[in-house]
Design an enzyme around this catalytic site. Structure first.
Site, PDB file in Angstrom:
ATOM      1  N   GLY A 232       0.830  -1.210   0.000  1.00  0.00           N
ATOM      2  CA  GLY A 232       0.000   0.000   0.000  1.00  0.00           C
ATOM      3  C   GLY A 232       0.852   1.243   0.000  1.00  0.00           C
ATOM      4  O   GLY A 232       2.063   1.177  -0.202  1.00  0.00           O
ATOM      5  N   ASN A 233       0.216   2.381   0.199  1.00  0.00           N
ATOM      6  CA  ASN A 233       0.969   3.632   0.295  1.00  0.00           C
ATOM      7  C   ASN A 233       0.300   4.537   1.319  1.00  0.00           C
ATOM      8  O   ASN A 233      -0.742   4.185   1.877  1.00  0.00           O
ATOM      9  CB  ASN A 233       1.081   4.302  -1.080  1.00  0.00           C
ATOM     10  CG  ASN A 233      -0.284   4.616  -1.650  1.00  0.00           C
ATOM     11  OD1 ASN A 233      -1.017   5.440  -1.128  1.00  0.00           O
ATOM     12  ND2 ASN A 233      -0.644   3.930  -2.728  1.00  0.00           N
ATOM     13  N   ARG A 234       0.902   5.687   1.551  1.00  0.00           N
ATOM     14  CA  ARG A 234       0.447   6.530   2.669  1.00  0.00           C
ATOM     15  C   ARG A 234      -0.564   7.595   2.281  1.00  0.00           C
ATOM     16  O   ARG A 234      -0.807   8.518   3.042  1.00  0.00           O
ATOM     17  CB  ARG A 234       1.668   7.170   3.330  1.00  0.00           C
ATOM     18  CG  ARG A 234       2.489   6.130   4.070  1.00  0.00           C
ATOM     19  CD  ARG A 234       3.900   6.585   4.339  1.00  0.00           C
ATOM     20  NE  ARG A 234       3.993   7.972   4.720  1.00  0.00           N
ATOM     21  CZ  ARG A 234       4.907   8.453   5.535  1.00  0.00           C
ATOM     22  NH1 ARG A 234       5.786   7.653   6.078  1.00  0.00           N
ATOM     23  NH2 ARG A 234       4.969   9.731   5.801  1.00  0.00           N
ATOM     24  N   SER A 235      -1.167   7.467   1.125  1.00  0.00           N
ATOM     25  CA  SER A 235      -2.132   8.489   0.720  1.00  0.00           C
ATOM     26  C   SER A 235      -3.370   8.434   1.631  1.00  0.00           C
ATOM     27  O   SER A 235      -3.934   7.367   1.861  1.00  0.00           O
ATOM     28  CB  SER A 235      -2.551   8.255  -0.730  1.00  0.00           C
ATOM     29  OG  SER A 235      -3.572   9.156  -1.057  1.00  0.00           O
TER      30      SER A 235
ATOM     31  N   ALA B 296      -3.373   7.861  -5.220  1.00  0.00           N
ATOM     32  CA  ALA B 296      -2.020   7.304  -5.351  1.00  0.00           C
ATOM     33  C   ALA B 296      -2.188   5.858  -5.798  1.00  0.00           C
ATOM     34  O   ALA B 296      -2.616   5.003  -5.017  1.00  0.00           O
ATOM     35  CB  ALA B 296      -1.299   7.383  -4.013  1.00  0.00           C
TER      36      ALA B 296
END
Ligand code: C5P
Length: 413
Positions: free
Chosen positions: A212-215, A279
Site C-alpha cells: 500500500g501507500n500513505r495516501s 495514489a
C-alpha cells in the site's frame, strides 16, 4: 471601537420528510460555528419536528406561512437578507414547487426572493427521486444555479434501501460552509460531470497482506467537496480512505489499481473532467497467494516478484472520451520537483499536473498542501501552503476555462 463582524445569515428550509430530524443536527452545527440561522419549515415538516424545537435551537421565531408578523414583510425580508438558503430535506413536492416558482408558503416565497446561493439536499424514496418529473425539476433548479446535492444511497424509511437518503448532516454542513466561502457566487461547475479519484490502492499479496501507500485521500475528498459546492455532478472513486462519503457525490469504492482503472474508465466515458488524485500503486505482486504465506523455520522468505500496474492517467489522456475533456494528474516528487513535474506532464499527456514535494511530514495525511500546478500549454500556477480545499479550488479554477461550453447552463430558464 472594535467592529463586530455580522454573522452570516443562513435560512434553513425544512420540507416534510422523515429526514427532518437530521436537520436539527445541521442547525446545531450551523449555529455553533457562528451562523445566524432562521428556520423556515413547511407545514408538513412540523408533523415530523415541532416548531418549538426549531425555535429553541435557532433562537428565532418559526413560521410556515406568510401571515405571521405581516408588518415585517417576512415573505420578502427573510430571503432578501440571506447569505445562504439551504433546504434539507428537500422533498419531491418542495423541489417541484421551487422549480415552478410557486409561492404558496413562507419557504417558497423565501426561495423566490433570495439572491444568494441556494443548496437543496433532497431526500425521498428512490422511485420518487428517479421519476422523470423530479429529475426534470432538479435539472431546472441546477440550470438556474442552485446546488442540488445528490442523495446518498442506503437505508430509507421502512424496509427499503436505495438512493434517496439525506446525506449525513455534517457532510451537508461541509457543503454549506464551502458554498458560503465561495468567492465566485455562481455555481460555475453547474451542468458538469467531474470524476475524482482519491486514496491509495492496496495490492494484495495474500488474504491478509498487501502493498500500500500513505495516501490519506484528503486531497481527493477536498476536490470532490469543492466540486459539489460549485454545482458539479461528482463521481468520487475512493480507494481505502476509511472516510465517510462526502455529501452529494456518487461514490464508487475500490481496492486495487485494476479495480480503480475499471471504475475510472467507466465514469470517464461521459465526464467533462477527470482528476486523478489517487495514489495508484505502480506495481502489484505478480502472484496472489490464495492462502496466507507461512513462515518456515530455518528458511528465508521467498522474494516478492512484482509486475507493473496499468498507468490509468496516461491511458485516459491518450484515449480521451471526447476532445474537450480536461484531465488532471498529481505528482508527488522528493527532489527537483518542477523539472520532474514538467517531464511527467509530457509523459502522461494530461492537461494539468499538480506537483507537490513530499517528505516525512509533507502532503501525505496532512490537512494542508503546497503545490505548483503545471499546464500543458506552459502555464505555471504556484499555490501557497494552505488547506487542501484551497488547492482544490485552484484546480477547478484552472479546469473551468479549459472546458467546452456547458450544455444548457446560463440560459436563464
Ligand atoms: O507516475 P506517478 O505515480 O508519479 O503519477 C502520479 C499520477 O498518475 C497521479 O495522478 C496518479 O493518480 C496517476 N497514476 C495512474 N496510474 C498509475 C500510477 C499513477 O493513473 N498506475
Amino acid at each position: 471601537m472594535e467592529e463586530k463582524a455580522e454573522k452570516p445569515k443562513v435560512v434553513l428550509g425544512v420540507a416534510g420528510g422523515i429526514a427532518a430530524y437530521k436537520a436539527c443536527e445541521l442547525l446545531r452545527r450551523l449555529t455553533e460555528s457562528g451562523h445566524d440561522v432562521r428556520v423556515v419549515p413547511t407545514a408538513s415538516a412540523l408533523h415530523f419536528v415541532g416548531a418549538a424545537t426549531w425555535s429553541a435551537l435557532s433562537g428565532h421565531p418559526v413560521s410556515t406561512e406568510v401571515w405571521t408578523d405581516v408588518h415585517e414583510v417576512p415573505h420578502v425580508r427573510i430571503g432578501q437578507s440571506a447569505d445562504l438558503v439551504v433546504v434539507a430535506p428537500a422533498t419531491a413536492d418542495l423541489l417541484a414547487r421551487a422549480a415552478h416558482g410557486l409561492a404558496d408558503d413562507l419557504l417558497t416565497n423565501t426561495l423566490l426572493t433570495a439572491r444568494c446561493p441556494v443548496v437543496f439536499a433532497p431526500a425521498m424514496h428512490t422511485e420518487m427521486w428517479e421519476h422523470p418529473a423530479t429529475q426534470e425539476n432538479v435539472a431546472t433548479l441546477r440550470r438556474r444555479g442552485a446546488v442540488v446535492i445528490e442523495p446518498a444511497v442506503g437505508r430509507l424509511t421502512g424496509v427499503d434501501t436505495g438512493k434517496g437518503r439525506l446525506p449525513d448532516p455534517e457532510e451537508i454542513f461541509e457543503i454549506c460552509r464551502r458554498v458560503l466561502a465561495r468567492v465566485v457566487r455562481e455555481a460555475d461547475l453547474a451542468g458538469r460531470h467531474v470524476v475524482v479519484s482519491a486514496g491509495g490502492t492496496r495490492e494484495p499479496l495474500d488474504p491478509v497482506r498487501y502493498l500500500g501507500n500513505r495516501s490519506s485521500g484528503k486531497q481527493g475528498y477536498a476536490l470532490a467537496r469543492t466540486a459539489v459546492a460549485r454545482g458539479a455532478r461528482v463521481t468520487l472513486i475512493e480507494a481505502n480512505t476509511g472516510m465517510a462519503d462526502p455529501a452529494g457525490a456518487d461514490v464508487v469504492h475500490v481496492g486495487t489499481a485494476v479495480q480503480l482503472r475499471e471504475a475510472v474508465l467507466k465514469a470517464a466515458a461521459e465526464a467533462d473532467a477527470v482528476v486523478m488524485a489517487a495514489a495508484v500503486a505502480d506495481f502489484r505482486p505478480a502472484v496472489y497467494a490464495e492462502g496466507k504465506i507461512k513462515k518456515k523455520d530455518g528458511e528465508e522468505p521467498a522474494p516478492v516478484a512484482l509486475i507493473r500496474n496499468p498507468d490509468i492517467l496516461a491511458e485516459i489522456s491518450a484515449e480521451r472520451a471526447h476532445a474537450e475533456q480536461v484531465i488532471v494528474g498529481f505528482a508527488a516528487e522528493t527532489d527537483d520537483v518542477l523539472a520532474h513535474g514538467r517531464q511527467k506532464l509530457r509523459r502522461k499527456g494530461c492537461d494539468l499536473l499538480v506537483v507537490n514535494e513530499v517528505g516525512e511530514r509533507k502532503a501525505f495525511g496532512a490537512a494542508e498542501n503546497e503545490a505548483v500546478v503545471l499546464a500543458a500549454d506552459g502555464g505555471e500556477t504556484p499555490v501557497p501552503y494552505g488547506p487542501k480545499e484551497a488547492l482544490a479550488d485552484v484546480v477547478w479554477d484552472l479546469v473551468i476555462p479549459r472546458l467546452g461550453r456547458a450544455p444548457g447552463v446560463g440560459t436563464g430558464a
